[in-house]
Design an enzyme around this catalytic site. Sequence first.
Site, short mmCIF file in Angstrom:
data_model
loop_
_atom_site.label_atom_id
_atom_site.label_comp_id
_atom_site.label_asym_id
_atom_site.label_seq_id
_atom_site.Cartn_x
_atom_site.Cartn_y
_atom_site.Cartn_z
N ARG A 195 9.69 0.27 -6.29
CA ARG A 195 9.66 -1.17 -6.61
C ARG A 195 11.04 -1.68 -7.03
O ARG A 195 11.36 -2.84 -6.80
CB ARG A 195 8.65 -1.43 -7.72
CG ARG A 195 7.23 -1.51 -7.19
CD ARG A 195 6.25 -1.78 -8.29
NE ARG A 195 4.98 -2.25 -7.77
CZ ARG A 195 3.87 -2.36 -8.47
NH1 ARG A 195 3.88 -2.02 -9.76
NH2 ARG A 195 2.77 -2.80 -7.92
N LYS B 192 -12.42 2.97 -7.94
CA LYS B 192 -13.60 2.13 -8.17
C LYS B 192 -14.02 1.28 -6.98
O LYS B 192 -13.22 0.55 -6.40
CB LYS B 192 -13.32 1.19 -9.34
CG LYS B 192 -13.33 1.88 -10.69
CD LYS B 192 -13.25 0.84 -11.77
CE LYS B 192 -13.32 1.49 -13.15
NZ LYS B 192 -12.93 0.52 -14.18
N GLY C 156 0.80 -0.11 -4.62
CA GLY C 156 0.94 0.75 -5.79
C GLY C 156 0.79 2.24 -5.57
O GLY C 156 1.75 2.93 -5.25
N GLY D 288 -2.80 -4.65 -5.62
CA GLY D 288 -3.74 -5.74 -5.93
C GLY D 288 -3.39 -7.01 -5.17
O GLY D 288 -4.27 -7.69 -4.63
C1 3PG Z 1 0.54 -3.52 -10.54
O1 3PG Z 1 1.12 -2.45 -10.72
O2 3PG Z 1 -0.63 -3.58 -10.14
C2 3PG Z 1 1.33 -4.79 -10.73
O3 3PG Z 1 2.57 -4.52 -11.29
C3 3PG Z 1 0.53 -5.75 -11.58
O4 3PG Z 1 0.24 -5.14 -12.82
P1 3PG Z 1 -1.13 -5.44 -13.51
O5 3PG Z 1 -2.21 -4.91 -12.62
O6 3PG Z 1 -1.07 -4.78 -14.85
O7 3PG Z 1 -1.23 -6.95 -13.65
#
Ligand code: 3PG
Length: 400
Positions: free
Chosen positions: A43, A207, A357, A381
């Site tokens: 990242r 999940k 991620g 996400g």
């Molecule tokens: C992640 O790693 O999913 C993003 O950086 C967003 O973080 P968060 O899910 O804690 O909002």
Amino acid sequence: MSVKTLDDLLGEGVSGRRVLVRADLNVPFEKGSDPRVITDDGRIRAVLPTLVALRDAGARVIVMSHLGRPKGAPDPAFTLSPVADRLRELLGSAVVYAEDTVGPGAETAVAALEDGHVLLLENLRFNAGETSKDAAEREAFAAQLAAFADVYVGDGFGAVHRKHASVYDVPALLPHYVGGLVGRELDVLKKVASPEAPYVVVLGGSKVSDKLAVIEALLPKVDKLLIGGGMCFTFLKAQGHEVGKSLLQEEMLSTCADLLARGGDRIVLPVDVVAASAFAADAAHDVVPIDAIPADRLGLDIGPESVKIFADAVSTAKTVFWNGPMGVFELAPFAAGTRGVAEAILAVDGFTVVGGGDSAAAVRTLGLKEDGFGHISTGGGASLEYLEGKTLPGIEALEK
Ligand code: 3PG
Ligand code: MG
């Protein structure tokens, strides 16, 4: 609606201007390491071109990010200090690190910032206003951040699905521009949203509830939906298999049964798993067929037969989207499923996207050929919510 980009900003000229860049530098760390060791700096590297371009054009670059989920107050476990060190190495130039986000340390550092220099503010989430559901509280924090700068660049793709002050409210207060990383990510997702067939989606992760909306949205579009990771056990149980002590979301069983009925043979589940005596690298473990998971064991990876079936399903795809590891790849005995499926995706003659991620971190920590994929997203996400068709607050704010 005309959206301005980083290139527009560079074209206007940024020398001497204070540019506030929202990045997502939320990187994973080695468990228990002290000083903390970053396990995947993907990242940080992904936003480098934006920072380098601004720095080299003489901007005063103020970078902000969250890290982890601290509770709205300073917490040394979530300091961005190790990220500042890594950023310094990668940029090959000085990075001033402010020991607070909007307090006296940050104010002094911003005031002293020189043209072509880079400053990293401390973790945004050390301030309750960042994630507050109360718009006024968020806006008050956003105003403090906005006061530091002349313009805003939104380049924290991994956080664009969060309606947070630095993502949503700051751009309303400053002239704003779409960062290079966010621009590239959106181009890729647009392509995935109207995929060339056959379209195969591979989902993993723990999940079912996190993936439900995306499964609903993708089911009518996919040719195959392959499901591994912890979430596969709720589907397997819904099919009537006993899953022992594996991860199970009881409350999702009827939903899974319904999805399986609607998906028919487009939904593909594992046929074997690696069943372990405990969630540990040194636990006893064996490959078992899914109708023979011992009552006292838990499945921590998909098995080799499943890898073959999944590999076969992706082999003819023209578009592949993959989100979520197939097993607990961080522990060596349970990494083969994720590795096998990743290698199968690497071999695809088509457009392949690793969505975010954990799966992106898996690609890099397993030492797979990063540039063999069409794109590795920095947002799990965020890409899922995009594919669900949701409005992303951080994009909406940049388009206003
Ligand atoms: C992640 O790693 O999913 C993003 O950086 C967003 O973080 P968060 O899910 O804690 O909002
Ligand atoms: Mg997340």
